[in-house]
Every structure is written in structure tokens, then in C-alpha cells.
Write a protein that holds these residues in place. Sequence first.
Motif, PDB file in Angstrom:
ATOM      1  N   ILE B  15      -3.958  10.634   8.059  1.00  0.00           N
ATOM      2  CA  ILE B  15      -5.033   9.637   8.053  1.00  0.00           C
ATOM      3  C   ILE B  15      -5.907   9.830   6.811  1.00  0.00           C
ATOM      4  O   ILE B  15      -6.322   8.873   6.159  1.00  0.00           O
ATOM      5  CB  ILE B  15      -5.871   9.758   9.348  1.00  0.00           C
ATOM      6  CG1 ILE B  15      -4.985   9.415  10.544  1.00  0.00           C
ATOM      7  CG2 ILE B  15      -7.090   8.845   9.312  1.00  0.00           C
ATOM      8  CD1 ILE B  15      -5.562   9.858  11.862  1.00  0.00           C
ATOM      9  N   PRO B 123      -3.366 -10.668  16.227  1.00  0.00           N
ATOM     10  CA  PRO B 123      -2.869  -9.476  15.527  1.00  0.00           C
ATOM     11  C   PRO B 123      -1.377  -9.620  15.214  1.00  0.00           C
ATOM     12  O   PRO B 123      -0.617 -10.139  16.025  1.00  0.00           O
ATOM     13  CB  PRO B 123      -3.099  -8.339  16.531  1.00  0.00           C
ATOM     14  CG  PRO B 123      -4.106  -8.847  17.500  1.00  0.00           C
ATOM     15  CD  PRO B 123      -3.905 -10.335  17.560  1.00  0.00           C
ATOM     16  N   LEU B 124      -0.982  -9.192  14.036  1.00  0.00           N
ATOM     17  CA  LEU B 124       0.422  -9.257  13.618  1.00  0.00           C
ATOM     18  C   LEU B 124       0.880  -7.843  13.261  1.00  0.00           C
ATOM     19  O   LEU B 124       0.109  -7.070  12.693  1.00  0.00           O
ATOM     20  CB  LEU B 124       0.579 -10.163  12.389  1.00  0.00           C
ATOM     21  CG  LEU B 124       0.178 -11.625  12.552  1.00  0.00           C
ATOM     22  CD1 LEU B 124       0.205 -12.338  11.195  1.00  0.00           C
ATOM     23  CD2 LEU B 124       1.110 -12.323  13.524  1.00  0.00           C
ATOM     24  N   ARG B 125       2.118  -7.549  13.586  1.00  0.00           N
ATOM     25  CA  ARG B 125       2.621  -6.218  13.257  1.00  0.00           C
ATOM     26  C   ARG B 125       3.898  -6.343  12.434  1.00  0.00           C
ATOM     27  O   ARG B 125       4.902  -6.846  12.933  1.00  0.00           O
ATOM     28  CB  ARG B 125       2.903  -5.425  14.527  1.00  0.00           C
ATOM     29  CG  ARG B 125       3.224  -3.978  14.260  1.00  0.00           C
ATOM     30  CD  ARG B 125       3.562  -3.255  15.541  1.00  0.00           C
ATOM     31  NE  ARG B 125       3.937  -1.888  15.254  1.00  0.00           N
ATOM     32  CZ  ARG B 125       4.693  -1.142  16.045  1.00  0.00           C
ATOM     33  NH1 ARG B 125       5.125  -1.641  17.183  1.00  0.00           N
ATOM     34  NH2 ARG B 125       4.990   0.086  15.718  1.00  0.00           N
ATOM     35  N   THR B 142       5.679   9.941  13.950  1.00  0.00           N
ATOM     36  CA  THR B 142       6.577   8.803  13.710  1.00  0.00           C
ATOM     37  C   THR B 142       6.956   8.773  12.229  1.00  0.00           C
ATOM     38  O   THR B 142       6.156   9.144  11.362  1.00  0.00           O
ATOM     39  CB  THR B 142       5.905   7.474  14.095  1.00  0.00           C
ATOM     40  OG1 THR B 142       4.719   7.338  13.339  1.00  0.00           O
ATOM     41  CG2 THR B 142       5.587   7.413  15.573  1.00  0.00           C
ATOM     42  N   ARG B 145       4.514   7.133   9.904  1.00  0.00           N
ATOM     43  CA  ARG B 145       3.394   7.930   9.382  1.00  0.00           C
ATOM     44  C   ARG B 145       3.864   8.874   8.279  1.00  0.00           C
ATOM     45  O   ARG B 145       3.148   9.102   7.294  1.00  0.00           O
ATOM     46  CB  ARG B 145       2.735   8.722  10.508  1.00  0.00           C
ATOM     47  CG  ARG B 145       1.902   7.833  11.389  1.00  0.00           C
ATOM     48  CD  ARG B 145       1.133   8.622  12.436  1.00  0.00           C
ATOM     49  NE  ARG B 145       0.472   7.666  13.304  1.00  0.00           N
ATOM     50  CZ  ARG B 145      -0.842   7.545  13.441  1.00  0.00           C
ATOM     51  NH1 ARG B 145      -1.655   8.357  12.815  1.00  0.00           N
ATOM     52  NH2 ARG B 145      -1.361   6.633  14.237  1.00  0.00           N
ATOM     53  N   PRO B 213       2.278  -1.351  10.100  1.00  0.00           N
ATOM     54  CA  PRO B 213       3.125  -1.038  11.258  1.00  0.00           C
ATOM     55  C   PRO B 213       2.459  -0.086  12.267  1.00  0.00           C
ATOM     56  O   PRO B 213       2.894  -0.025  13.411  1.00  0.00           O
ATOM     57  CB  PRO B 213       4.344  -0.366  10.628  1.00  0.00           C
ATOM     58  CG  PRO B 213       4.338  -0.798   9.211  1.00  0.00           C
ATOM     59  CD  PRO B 213       2.902  -0.962   8.843  1.00  0.00           C
ATOM     60  N   ILE B 214       1.438   0.667  11.869  1.00  0.00           N
ATOM     61  CA  ILE B 214       0.852   1.601  12.855  1.00  0.00           C
ATOM     62  C   ILE B 214      -0.448   1.089  13.481  1.00  0.00           C
ATOM     63  O   ILE B 214      -0.775   1.471  14.591  1.00  0.00           O
ATOM     64  CB  ILE B 214       0.643   3.026  12.273  1.00  0.00           C
ATOM     65  CG1 ILE B 214      -0.175   3.034  10.992  1.00  0.00           C
ATOM     66  CG2 ILE B 214       1.969   3.705  12.049  1.00  0.00           C
ATOM     67  CD1 ILE B 214      -0.464   4.451  10.490  1.00  0.00           C
ATOM     68  N   TYR B 215      -1.160   0.223  12.790  1.00  0.00           N
ATOM     69  CA  TYR B 215      -2.423  -0.281  13.373  1.00  0.00           C
ATOM     70  C   TYR B 215      -2.388  -1.775  13.681  1.00  0.00           C
ATOM     71  O   TYR B 215      -3.331  -2.307  14.242  1.00  0.00           O
ATOM     72  CB  TYR B 215      -3.598  -0.041  12.416  1.00  0.00           C
ATOM     73  CG  TYR B 215      -3.920   1.409  12.151  1.00  0.00           C
ATOM     74  CD1 TYR B 215      -3.613   2.402  13.069  1.00  0.00           C
ATOM     75  CD2 TYR B 215      -4.557   1.790  10.975  1.00  0.00           C
ATOM     76  CE1 TYR B 215      -3.906   3.734  12.811  1.00  0.00           C
ATOM     77  CE2 TYR B 215      -4.865   3.120  10.717  1.00  0.00           C
ATOM     78  CZ  TYR B 215      -4.528   4.079  11.629  1.00  0.00           C
ATOM     79  OH  TYR B 215      -4.825   5.384  11.382  1.00  0.00           O
ATOM     80  N   SER B 216      -1.372  -2.503  13.274  1.00  0.00           N
ATOM     81  CA  SER B 216      -1.304  -3.974  13.329  1.00  0.00           C
ATOM     82  C   SER B 216      -2.320  -4.582  12.366  1.00  0.00           C
ATOM     83  O   SER B 216      -3.267  -3.909  11.946  1.00  0.00           O
ATOM     84  CB  SER B 216      -1.558  -4.519  14.740  1.00  0.00           C
ATOM     85  OG  SER B 216      -0.488  -4.204  15.596  1.00  0.00           O
TER      86      SER B 216
END
Lengths: 426, 300
Positions: B15, B123-125, B142, B145, B213-216
Motif C-alpha cells: 500500500i 463502481p467498475l472493476r 494476491t 498486489r 482491480p483491487i479497489y474498483s
Amino acid sequence: MADDSKPAASILPSAGLGRRSVLAAGGAAAALPLIGNRARAAGEPIVLGWVGPLSPPGGYAEGTNMRYAAEIALEEINAQGGILGRPVQIVFADTRGMPAEGRTAAERLVQQNKVAAVFGEFHSPVALAEMEVFHKYGTPFMACDVWSDQITAKGYPEVFRNAPAVSLIDVTIGQWIAAAGFKNVAIIAEKNDVGLSARTLVQQELAKAGIKFDAVDADPNLTDFTAQILRFKSNATPYDFFLAIYAEAGAYPMIHQAHDLGFAPTATCGAYLSGGEAVDPTFWENVGDAGTFLVTENVGLPKSAWNDKTKAFVASYKAKHNNADPSGAVMESYDGAWLLFDAIGTAGNTESKAIIEALEKTQYVGARGQYSFSTSHEPAWHYHQFLDAPLTILQYAEAKQSQANAPIVWPKEYATVPYVYKKPGT
Amino acid sequence: MTDYILIQALNGLVIGIIYAVIAAGLTVIFSILRIVNFAHGEVYMMGGYFAYFAISLLGIPPMAGVVFAMAASFALSVLIERTLLTPLYSPTTERKGDYGILVTFGISIFLRNIALIVFGPYPLRPPSFLTGALILGPLIMTWDRVFDAGAAIAMLVFLLWFMHRTAWGEALNAVSQSRESAAIVGINDQLFYMLAFGLGGALAGGAGALVGPIYSLSPSMGLIPDTQAFAIVILGGMGSVMGSILAGLMIGVSESMFVALFPDPSRSLTYAQAFSLLVLMVVLLVRPTGFFGRIHTALD
């Protein structure tokens, strides 16, 4: 606010044009030269207000869906000739999910737009701010997808709610967790009025059933829960259930982070997302396989109990909005509009007191069943609450399953499957 | 316990590296243009959407989507700089700092609302860069990440190389120290203002593409990283890229460790961000210019 008190020349299009209404219309026509401005107002539209989040930082995705539903109701009523022979307008006010903006929007609707009544809203803290304005001016307010007990517990005569309250929802969730046999529950709750009161109510039910739990409160804007999920995962006594009470943009990342880290939903730990995000049209795109076996609530009627209005609304909504299933919140907004149309028609005018009286006596059948509002103050949140608001708990059995087709596991009278909870892999 | 602390520290580092990329972009802009760019979080958001639509509409692979997002964010930032920020360089403009704040704040609101209208409220991912997870004993991370961390490190290494090992980077550094002196030795300062704003935007857009891809993605996704990035820039020292990188890592790890170890688990998640601000306050008490801040660096 009151802008007209003329007799009911016609009420709703469904009401026939009887002898009495013809006479009333004739009488009104005869009185035209005498009443001047009042007569000119006869063709003016009846203006209603809608409040809700349509832009950040509020829950603007669901707010937009709720607006679409209100627009469908508006098209329908005007296609049927309006109310009392007058067209209907809805002024949409974006509150951005912020109490201060909600208050300003409420003032503007009442003072500038001269609305007869208001409906909508998605955030309880915003509704609580708006209510103060509506109470000050005596404007009827139909609160739609807002769950805080406080909304009806304040006892304001202008305020009605067609959504379930947290006391209805979260007691049911707690009872379902107990019935499903879980023993140790990890909870993440959104840190606001609704999240905290929901968590407290679930905890009370879990304590009654002797179920252990640990609860964590989270800021509504968070999107990364990895550290917390890792902490849950390393707990000395493994959790067998994860309950997320979270309605903001972080709900989706939370669910797929819990899944990606092997925490839940798994064969050893179930998962529940409360707050409505799991029945939104974008749920599957955002969570992927993590949504399979997830449990959530639906505040719309279960498909088995759909009436003609539900079927017609669902068809109309899907046709207009990319074949997306309307959520319970969307149906609440649609019914919120129709409850007000019906109340004004029944009242025969747009006087606030008459609308409130009509809502108190309503037996209107909408897309979510037959409505009636309690007038009891015991307990306080019952006042003007739709106590029979539909509520079912469903569990997705496969990826990309429509919420309307997902198995209902609770309550028993609506259950479509023999089990209360299905473990992944079984 | 050791495994647990290691996992949490690694999570915090990932992060932190993302924070560092966003903050480094903000720092580049600040050090050259001397403005606090309040639209940085929105360029981060736009980067996420650029990648999403490049992948879904043009069919390019997700990893190439990051490069596309950086290029598009660079172009967007250059457009903003050329159309709205040039008054900052005019000697007739008074209170340039205030102008910069007001304009970038306005751009941030504009971009957020444009995103709402154009991309929609839902929201879109985007698809994962790499599916599945890296599992090493008790460690689970993952592959998304892991990829994010690797790509973010690559971006930061490139930035440091560019700033310290190329003539263009040296010129940027010269403009950051003295616009007038740089002009005297023939450096076209206008070109480098544009380059700095574009480079900062490219970093923000790249970070937005990485976290998709991890938070949308959502129009409001830039709000929190923006706030974090400001804290990191101050902690690292206004105008110092290396300071931003170190401060980003420090904030990421300290937040993660706070959530992991705070004695009252029911409040750990709630107070994590407040803890990072506490770290900032303590550091500023000891070092008022941050880790690597130059005393003379301030808004014009």
C-alpha cells in the motif's frame, strides 16, 4: 406546501368520472370568474420533491437508480392524466450524501419549488437533517431507503417510511445467524448512525443466542481492509462467520479482499454483506467469484410474492436500464412516488395535513405489497413506519446469479430452499 | 506472531508503494510549478478509467492498459496545464499560490462530475493483471498486489533515474531551484512546467490503473488517496521525490501495523488514518521541513 384546496374534480385516473365529480367540476367551472388566481392554478402542475445522492461522496450509484425509478413513476402518472386533473412534476435534488447539503436541498424544495410533498433519500444522517426542515414547514416526507430507527422514532407527523428500519432488518439478521448455527462472528460495521445501530442490534441478538462475536467499526470511505481481514484470520479462535454492515463504495473491495485472502466465504467461514450493495446491478462485475455463497438481505418483495405492479415495474425498469434487476431500494423509490400520488388523489388537494391524513389511512398496493403506516408510538420507531415492509435473506448459489433468482433462505415462510445456509463446497 | 507481523508489514509496504507513486507525482508538480495540485486525486481516478476502457473497448491486455493510462493521463494533464495554469507563469498574475489552489480545486470538481456523467455512477472493476494468489506458508498475497508493487517500484525507479540521470531531469531540477536562473542558461521553463505537470499526472494515472482491480473504480475514488498524498508530501519534505517515496512507505507500513497491533481491535481500523496523521505531526515537531524538505521551498 399547500397551494390549492379545490375539490376533487378527479382523483386518480383509476377512479371513475362519477356524477358527483362531474357536478364538482361543473361547480368549479361556474366559479371561475369569482376565484381568479385559484382558477388559473387549476392547470398548474403538482410539484413533488425527490431527495437523494446523485454525486460523490454519497451513494450516488444507488441514488441514480432510485431517481430512475421515480422517473418511471412520473411518466406513468402523467400518462394516466396526472393527479386531480393536473400534471405532476418532480424536482430532483442532489444531496451528495451530506447532511448539510440535504438540509439546503430541503429548504430549496419547500421555499423555492413549493413542493407539495417530498420522497426519496438513501442516507439516514441526511434524512435526519432534511426531516428537521420538513417538520418546520409541515411538508410531508416519505423516507425511502433509510433505515435508522431515529427517522420515525422522532415522532414527526410529516415523516413516513416505506423501507424497513434497522430494528426490523438487523434483528432478523441476528436471528438468521443463530438459526444457521454460527458460533463465532467477526463484524465490520460502517461507522455512521445506521452502521452502528445495526451492529448494536445484531450484537444483542447474538448475545441472546450465546454466540461469540468481535466487532470493528470502519470509516465509510475506506477501500482497503486487508490488514483488518488478516487480523481476523489470525484470531486465536477461528471465526466461522463474517458479517459486513457496509453500504458504501468500499463494500465490494471488502468482499473480494476477504475472499482473496481465503477468509470468507469459505467452507469454514460464511459471509454476509448487509446494506444493499449485494443486490445492485454492478455487484457481480465488482466481486466476481467472491460473491458466490454470499448472504444478503433484499428489501423488495420476493419473486414468489410479486404482484402485477411489481411485474410491470420490473419489466419497465429492465427495458429502460440495460436489463438490470431493480433492487429493493429502487422499488422503495418507485412506491414512494406512487404513495404520494395516491395520497394527494385521496386527499383531493395538496394541503399538507390532508396528505398526511391520507397516508395514515392508506391501503395502497404497490410494487412492494400493500402499504399501511402505524400510528402507534410504542416503541417510538413504529410511528409512521411501514411495519410489514418486505424483508428476505438470500444466499447466492452461483456466480452472476440474479438477486431475483437467488435462493431465499430466511424467513421460513418465504424460503425457496430447504436449508438455512449452504456451506461453500457442499 | 512473527509470521503475522511479516504479513502485515508486507501488506503495508504494498500500500505504501502505491501511496509513494501518487505522492511522488504530487511532489514533482509542487517542486516545479509551486502549486498544490488539488486535482491530483481526480487524475488518479481518470487513470483508472482510462485503463478500464482501453482494456474493455480496445481489447488491450491489462498490463498494457497501465501504460495506456499513464500516456492518457499525461496528455490530460498537459491539456489542463496549457489551458488553465499558464497564468501562473505570468508576472502580472498576483497571488499565484491562491490562483493555483482555486483552479486545481475547480478542476477536481469538474473531473469528478465529468466522470460521473461519462463513466456512470456505478463502481467498475477492470480485469486482474494476474489471477490467483501468491501463497508462501502463512503468507497470502494476491498476484494483483504483487504486480502492483512491482510496477509501482518500476515507476519510482524510472522517475528517480529520469530526475537524476537525464538532461531533462537535470533541467527540471534547475527550474525547481530557480526559474530565472534556468531561463538565463537557456532552459525553456514553459516546456518544463508542462513536462512536470504531465509527468505528475502520468504517475497518478498509473497508480489509478494499478489499483483498479483491487479497489474498483468510482468517480469518488480519488478523495482519500489525495488526502493521504498531501500528508505524505509534507512528511517527506515539500519538493523531495525521495522524501515522498520514503514517507509513502512509512505511512503504508505504519497504518497496516497499527491495524494489526493496536490493543483494542474494535477501534484499530477506525483510527489507522488518524495514526498516520499523528506520525506526521510528531515528525514535523522534530523536523519542521519533513524528512528531506528544503527550507526555502514554499508557495510563490
